[in-house]
Design a protein around this motif. Structure first.
Motif, PDB file in Angstrom:
ATOM      1  N   LYS A  20       0.831  -1.204   0.000  1.00 56.20           N
ATOM      2  CA  LYS A  20       0.000   0.000   0.000  1.00 56.20           C
ATOM      3  C   LYS A  20       0.860   1.245   0.000  1.00 56.20           C
ATOM      4  O   LYS A  20       1.816   1.366   0.753  1.00 56.20           O
ATOM      5  CB  LYS A  20      -0.887  -0.040   1.232  1.00 56.20           C
ATOM      6  CG  LYS A  20      -1.625   1.234   1.557  1.00 56.20           C
ATOM      7  CD  LYS A  20      -2.369   1.050   2.866  1.00 56.20           C
ATOM      8  CE  LYS A  20      -2.935   2.346   3.374  1.00 56.20           C
ATOM      9  NZ  LYS A  20      -3.639   2.156   4.653  1.00 56.20           N
ATOM     10  N   LEU A  21       0.529   2.198  -0.864  1.00 56.24           N
ATOM     11  CA  LEU A  21       1.217   3.477  -0.918  1.00 56.24           C
ATOM     12  C   LEU A  21       0.505   4.480  -0.012  1.00 56.24           C
ATOM     13  O   LEU A  21      -0.713   4.636  -0.087  1.00 56.24           O
ATOM     14  CB  LEU A  21       1.221   4.033  -2.338  1.00 56.24           C
ATOM     15  CG  LEU A  21       2.271   3.511  -3.321  1.00 56.24           C
ATOM     16  CD1 LEU A  21       2.033   4.098  -4.700  1.00 56.24           C
ATOM     17  CD2 LEU A  21       3.669   3.849  -2.848  1.00 56.24           C
ATOM     18  N   THR A  22       1.284   5.181   0.817  1.00 60.40           N
ATOM     19  CA  THR A  22       0.777   6.301   1.600  1.00 60.40           C
ATOM     20  C   THR A  22       1.448   7.564   1.087  1.00 60.40           C
ATOM     21  O   THR A  22       2.676   7.638   1.058  1.00 60.40           O
ATOM     22  CB  THR A  22       1.071   6.116   3.092  1.00 60.40           C
ATOM     23  OG1 THR A  22       0.428   4.929   3.543  1.00 60.40           O
ATOM     24  CG2 THR A  22       0.565   7.299   3.893  1.00 60.40           C
ATOM     25  N   PHE A  23       0.635   8.532   0.668  1.00 60.80           N
ATOM     26  CA  PHE A  23       1.134   9.739   0.034  1.00 60.80           C
ATOM     27  C   PHE A  23       1.179  10.912   1.011  1.00 60.80           C
ATOM     28  O   PHE A  23       0.372  11.017   1.944  1.00 60.80           O
ATOM     29  CB  PHE A  23       0.230  10.147  -1.133  1.00 60.80           C
ATOM     30  CG  PHE A  23       0.356   9.277  -2.343  1.00 60.80           C
ATOM     31  CD1 PHE A  23      -0.405   8.130  -2.472  1.00 60.80           C
ATOM     32  CD2 PHE A  23       1.229   9.612  -3.364  1.00 60.80           C
ATOM     33  CE1 PHE A  23      -0.300   7.321  -3.600  1.00 60.80           C
ATOM     34  CE2 PHE A  23       1.343   8.826  -4.497  1.00 60.80           C
ATOM     35  CZ  PHE A  23       0.576   7.676  -4.610  1.00 60.80           C
ATOM     36  N   GLY A  24       2.116  11.826   0.743  1.00 66.30           N
ATOM     37  CA  GLY A  24       2.101  13.121   1.397  1.00 66.30           C
ATOM     38  C   GLY A  24       1.063  14.016   0.740  1.00 66.30           C
ATOM     39  O   GLY A  24       0.413  13.630  -0.229  1.00 66.30           O
ATOM     40  N   GLY A  25       0.930  15.222   1.257  1.00 67.45           N
ATOM     41  CA  GLY A  25      -0.089  16.135   0.777  1.00 67.45           C
ATOM     42  C   GLY A  25       0.231  16.818  -0.540  1.00 67.45           C
ATOM     43  O   GLY A  25      -0.634  17.480  -1.124  1.00 67.45           O
ATOM     44  N   GLY A  26       1.458  16.678  -1.006  1.00 62.57           N
ATOM     45  CA  GLY A  26       1.831  17.250  -2.292  1.00 62.57           C
ATOM     46  C   GLY A  26       2.452  18.626  -2.178  1.00 62.57           C
ATOM     47  O   GLY A  26       2.172  19.389  -1.238  1.00 62.57           O
ATOM     48  N   THR A  27       3.331  18.945  -3.129  1.00 60.88           N
ATOM     49  CA  THR A  27       3.929  20.273  -3.251  1.00 60.88           C
ATOM     50  C   THR A  27       3.755  20.742  -4.686  1.00 60.88           C
ATOM     51  O   THR A  27       4.207  20.055  -5.616  1.00 60.88           O
ATOM     52  CB  THR A  27       5.426  20.260  -2.904  1.00 60.88           C
ATOM     53  OG1 THR A  27       5.602  19.843  -1.552  1.00 60.88           O
ATOM     54  CG2 THR A  27       6.034  21.646  -3.092  1.00 60.88           C
ATOM     55  N   ARG A  28       3.112  21.874  -4.844  1.00 56.91           N
ATOM     56  CA  ARG A  28       2.909  22.432  -6.183  1.00 56.91           C
ATOM     57  C   ARG A  28       4.074  23.339  -6.515  1.00 56.91           C
ATOM     58  O   ARG A  28       4.406  24.249  -5.735  1.00 56.91           O
ATOM     59  CB  ARG A  28       1.591  23.196  -6.262  1.00 56.91           C
ATOM     60  CG  ARG A  28       1.243  23.659  -7.675  1.00 56.91           C
ATOM     61  CD  ARG A  28      -0.165  24.221  -7.738  1.00 56.91           C
ATOM     62  NE  ARG A  28      -1.163  23.230  -7.390  1.00 56.91           N
ATOM     63  CZ  ARG A  28      -1.666  22.324  -8.232  1.00 56.91           C
ATOM     64  NH1 ARG A  28      -1.243  22.306  -9.489  1.00 56.91           N
ATOM     65  NH2 ARG A  28      -2.578  21.479  -7.838  1.00 56.91           N
ATOM     66  N   VAL A  29       4.712  23.087  -7.651  1.00 60.92           N
ATOM     67  CA  VAL A  29       5.878  23.857  -8.076  1.00 60.92           C
ATOM     68  C   VAL A  29       5.490  24.828  -9.178  1.00 60.92           C
ATOM     69  O   VAL A  29       4.907  24.439 -10.190  1.00 60.92           O
ATOM     70  CB  VAL A  29       7.004  22.919  -8.560  1.00 60.92           C
ATOM     71  CG1 VAL A  29       8.153  23.736  -9.157  1.00 60.92           C
ATOM     72  CG2 VAL A  29       7.509  22.059  -7.410  1.00 60.92           C
ATOM     73  N   LEU A  30       5.834  26.083  -8.953  1.00 60.22           N
ATOM     74  CA  LEU A  30       5.644  27.125  -9.964  1.00 60.22           C
ATOM     75  C   LEU A  30       7.019  27.564 -10.433  1.00 60.22           C
ATOM     76  O   LEU A  30       7.898  27.850  -9.608  1.00 60.22           O
ATOM     77  CB  LEU A  30       4.891  28.312  -9.356  1.00 60.22           C
ATOM     78  CG  LEU A  30       4.799  29.571 -10.213  1.00 60.22           C
ATOM     79  CD1 LEU A  30       3.954  29.301 -11.451  1.00 60.22           C
ATOM     80  CD2 LEU A  30       4.236  30.733  -9.409  1.00 60.22           C
ATOM     81  N   VAL A  31       7.222  27.607 -11.733  1.00 64.76           N
ATOM     82  CA  VAL A  31       8.509  28.021 -12.298  1.00 64.76           C
ATOM     83  C   VAL A  31       8.333  29.361 -12.979  1.00 64.76           C
ATOM     84  O   VAL A  31       7.530  29.505 -13.907  1.00 64.76           O
ATOM     85  CB  VAL A  31       9.043  26.974 -13.300  1.00 64.76           C
ATOM     86  CG1 VAL A  31      10.418  27.417 -13.831  1.00 64.76           C
ATOM     87  CG2 VAL A  31       9.143  25.607 -12.646  1.00 64.76           C
ATOM     88  N   LYS A  32       9.093  30.337 -12.509  1.00 65.60           N
ATOM     89  CA  LYS A  32       9.023  31.693 -13.057  1.00 65.60           C
ATOM     90  C   LYS A  32      10.074  31.883 -14.130  1.00 65.60           C
ATOM     91  O   LYS A  32      11.214  31.457 -13.958  1.00 65.60           O
ATOM     92  CB  LYS A  32       9.244  32.712 -11.937  1.00 65.60           C
ATOM     93  CG  LYS A  32       8.213  32.647 -10.833  1.00 65.60           C
ATOM     94  CD  LYS A  32       8.520  33.625  -9.723  1.00 65.60           C
ATOM     95  CE  LYS A  32       9.796  33.235  -8.992  1.00 65.60           C
ATOM     96  NZ  LYS A  32      10.070  34.130  -7.827  1.00 65.60           N
ATOM     97  N   PRO A  33       9.697  32.547 -15.225  1.00 68.03           N
ATOM     98  CA  PRO A  33      10.684  32.757 -16.303  1.00 68.03           C
ATOM     99  C   PRO A  33      11.754  33.751 -15.892  1.00 68.03           C
ATOM    100  O   PRO A  33      11.584  34.553 -14.966  1.00 68.03           O
ATOM    101  CB  PRO A  33       9.837  33.296 -17.457  1.00 68.03           C
ATOM    102  CG  PRO A  33       8.584  33.791 -16.833  1.00 68.03           C
ATOM    103  CD  PRO A  33       8.354  33.005 -15.564  1.00 68.03           C
TER     104      PRO A  33
END
Lengths: 114, 115
Positions: B102-115
């Motif tokens: 069984k996989l237990t996941f973290g809450g996630g991190t959203r990555v924004l890349v600025k030019p």
């Protein structure tokens, strides 16, 4: 090699209605998983099948959710009746066998309950 | 029971800068560790995994992660961010010897890349 297929991709229903999602795993994969991903959270396992038998359904809300994998290939997840809090993305994943550490995910079905 | 904590739900980096996503886990037995990436309206794609052996793991798209048992960490890095790295990243843990993997996941991190 074709990936995990899911349908529909999007579904909008009203609360208390029923809905079903379909998953076809990668050919030959014995293990199939259904996950629920609520907006802003990581996926949470709902149920795991090994061939057509259930391995783990400890987090499946059995009063309203059901799932089957009758022939050990494709699977259906059903919600009846739906609640507002069931709005989420439902992800299906498969792996070649139980104990294989890598799971391959489908694109998901996005459900909105109004 | 195992759990995963990802520090920072959002990370903003400039194109060409270092990407560092933090993941800490708790587990009663040696875990298997994973990083998955999720692009908008898509499923999860495996970036890399640690099972046994070398603690520095290289994955796809130039990402790598290091398993540090003493720190119970599995941080994800990429030396130079690209616009195409904008996505959500999930750290996950499984207990191989337990039934079901069984996989237990973290809450996630959203990555924004600025030019």
């Amino acid at each position: 090699e074709a990936g995990v297929a899911q349908s529909p991709r999007y579904k909008i229903i009203e609360k208390r209605q029923s809905v079903a999602f379909w998953c076809n795993p990668i050919s030959g994969h014995a293990t199939l998983y259904w996950y629920q991903q609520i907006l802003g959270q990581g996926p949470k396992l709902l149920i795991q099948f090994q061939n057509n038998g259930v391995v783990d359904d400890s987090q499946l809300p059995k009063d309203r959710f059901s799932a089957e994998r009758l022939k050990g290939v494709d699977s259906t997840l059903k919600i009846q009746p739906a609640k507002l809090e069931d709005s989420a993305v439902y992800l299906c994943a498969s792996s070649p066998r139980q104990g294989e550490e890598t799971q391959y995910f489908g694109p998901g079905t996005r459900l909105l309950v109004l | 029971a195992q759990s995963v904590t990802q520090l920072g739900s959002h990370v903003s980096v400039s194109e060409g800068a270092l990407v560092l996503l933090r993941c800490n886990y708790s587990s009663s037995v040696p875990p298997y560790l994973f990083w998955y990436v999720q692009y908008p309206n898509q499923g999860l794609q495996l970036l890399l995994k640690y099972t046994t052996g070398a603690t520095l793991v290289k994955g796809i798209n130039g990402f790598e992660a290091e398993f540090k048992k003493s720190e119970t960490s599995f941080h994800l890095t990429k030396p130079s961010a690209h616009m195409s790295d904008a996505a959500e990243y999930f750290c996950a843990v499984s207990l191989y010897k337990a039934a079901g993997n069984k996989l237990t996941f973290g809450g996630g991190t959203r990555v924004l890349v600025k030019p």
